[in-house]
Design an enzyme around this catalytic site. Structure first.
Site, PDB file in Angstrom:
ATOM      1  N   CYS A   1     -12.058 -31.529   0.118  1.00 55.62           N
ATOM      2  CA  CYS A   1     -12.827 -31.419  -1.203  1.00 55.62           C
ATOM      3  C   CYS A   1     -11.881 -31.814  -2.433  1.00 55.62           C
ATOM      4  O   CYS A   1     -10.739 -30.917  -2.617  1.00 55.62           O
ATOM      5  CB  CYS A   1     -13.232 -29.963  -1.344  1.00 55.62           C
ATOM      6  SG  CYS A   1     -14.131 -29.867  -3.093  1.00 55.62           S
TER       7      CYS A   1
ATOM      8  N   CYS B   1     -11.369 -29.072  -4.984  1.00 58.29           N
ATOM      9  CA  CYS B   1     -10.291 -28.143  -4.525  1.00 58.29           C
ATOM     10  C   CYS B   1      -8.935 -28.612  -4.757  1.00 58.29           C
ATOM     11  O   CYS B   1      -7.722 -28.207  -5.349  1.00 58.29           O
ATOM     12  CB  CYS B   1     -10.389 -27.667  -3.008  1.00 58.29           C
ATOM     13  SG  CYS B   1     -11.950 -27.015  -2.694  1.00 58.29           S
TER      14      CYS B   1
END
Length: 463
Positions: free
Chosen positions: A383, A386
């Protein structure tokens, strides 16, 4: 062949529906390039079809050898013989080419049968590159009916700056009416954005591309996790069909595929290119008003789009051909699979951050009286949202070292995702939760502002 740039009204078409949707018949007395390749279904293809639409911002220079139309009105049409282009090989050859070189190659190959897809965001860089080539070019955009007022004003600025007319495609009014009557104006907040985007964007785009042999997009590899990380600079479009119809009839050019977002903005500033005023308000990726918002510190640029959905769903359908099945192991964490796929590096790897296993975080859930509070980020290594907050979270862990607050991480992807959604309040990646000393349930960080100061204020308010 030589072209000259012109912004005269005679070269203007008001919309793609007028230039793309009409039958393409032979037109005499208008310059037609005979060396434009397209994608045939076999090694050699004979096609009688020719473009009858002039580039909107250019007129062909006079060619004294051209026979006046009155003398040629009954002449037989020239039949083109076009060889197949190996676009994978071409993409390899252009891998290290500049966006300007790629743009020039695209316009040279397809002439009037290619157009730039313009969204009203930083992909104005495509128009600037096209302008710098000195070649004629066409620009189209999808007017969904729900764009920000600032975007419409920006369209007008771009047209005046480059002396062009943007060709607009609109959704079918009956389809929009049916969707709104049956599900309301904001159904996408409840059941996902795909249906609305299909009506307002994908189908109008499909109509537009049916009148082309190639199109140019502003896709970049660093824009979206799981969908754009491997896009080539040129490819046979895997989803949409072009003028000749069928698989392989449309070519997709991505001149800035290998360019970083910061470099795009450096280019725009250096060339003094007009930009959407929404960018100054924190917007980076700009779409429809209800589905776009500014990004906050520590957020990835694409996180301002469809923020209520999973990171991997952040495509409207225009580029869904980018999405592919991931070759991950049973844990879904991106480590090396049996087929030898390269690992996705883990995140938050520092001695100040504890790596929690499933039993470890289950123990935290069971404890009602903890010796110290815990701050835990629920993440997935793939991600980019993230990844974007990794620096601030590591810095936070350094500041909290020795304070009595434990900072940890839990990979909540793959087999752990259902557990995290049910027990840890996981909505989308990343989710941050705080385990106080005297509470049986964790407290979810409510903000998407992930800078160090905001996270530290959250911790200090609860410990």
């Amino acid at each position: 062949m030589a072209f000259s740039m012109s912004s005269s009204p005679a070269g203007v078409h008001s919309s793609l529906s007028s230039s793309f949707d009409q039958p393409r018949a032979a037109q005499f007395g208008v310059f037609q390039a005979l060396d434009r390749p397209h994608i045939p279904s076999s090694a050699v293809h004979f096609s009688p079809r020719r473009s009858a639409v002039k580039p909107l911002n250019a007129e062909a220079k006079r060619n004294d050898s051209m026979v006046p139309s009155a003398a040629t009105s009954f002449a037989p049409e020239v039949v083109e013989k076009v060889e197949v282009e190996d676009y994978e090989k071409l993409a390899e050859g252009l891998q290290n080419a500049s966006p300007l070189e790629i743009m020039d190659k695209a316009l040279e190959k397809f002439g009037n049968d290619i157009a730039i897809a313009f969204s009203g965001a930083e992909d104005v860089a495509l128009i600037e590159y096209a302008h710098l080539t000195g070649r004629p070019f066409r620009v189209f955009s999808l007017d969904t009916g729900r764009l920000n007022p600032e975007t419409y004003k920006f369209f007008d600025e771009v047209e005046k700056n480059y002396g062009i007319r943007i060709e607009y495609m609109f959704p079918d009014s009956s389809e929009v009416e049916a969707l709104v009557r049956s599900k309301g104006l904001f159904s996408f907040y409840e059941d996902g954005h795909q249906e609305c985007c299909r009506v307002r964007k994908v189908r109008p785009l499909r109509r537009a591309l049916k009148g082309l042999r190639a199109w140019i997009t502003g896709q970049r590899k660093d824009q979206s996790p799981g969908t754009r990380s491997e896009i080539p600079v040129v490819q046979v479009d895997p989803v949409f069909e072009g003028l000749d119809g069928g698989i392989g009839s449309l070519v997709k050019w991505n001149p800035v595929a290998n360019v970083k977002g910061n470099d795009i903005w450096n280019f725009l500033r250096a060339m003094n290119v007009p930009v959407n005023s929404l960018h100054a308000q924190g917007y980076i990726s700009i779409g429809c008003e209800p589905c776009t918002r500014p990004v906050l510190p520590g957020q990835h640029e694409r996180e301002g789009r469809w923020w209520w959905e999973d990171a991997k769903a952040k495509e409207c359908g225009l580029h869904k051909g980018n999405i592919k099945e991931e070759n991950l192991n049973s844990n879904g964490n991106g480590t090396v699979s049996s087929s030898g796929t390269a690992a996705i590096p883990d995140l938050f790897t520092t001695q100040n951050i504890v790596n929690l296993s499933r039993p470890g975080i289950e123990n935290l859930l069971k404890l009602e009286n903890r010796k110290e509070p815990w701050l835990v980020v629920l993440y997935a290594p793939w991600c980019q949202f993230c990844q974007a907050m990794e620096g601030s979270y590591i810095e936070l862990a350094e500041k909290l070292a020795g304070s009595g607050v434990k900072v940890a991480k839990f990979n909540a992807d793959g087999d752990e995702k259902a557990f995290a959604q049910q027990e840890l309040q996981l909505g989308s990646f990343p989710t941050i939760i705080f385990f106080p000393k005297h509470s049986s349930r964790p407290i979810k960080y409510p903000s998407e502002n992930r800078d160090v100061a905001s996270l530290l204020a959250f911790v200090n308010a609860l410990q």
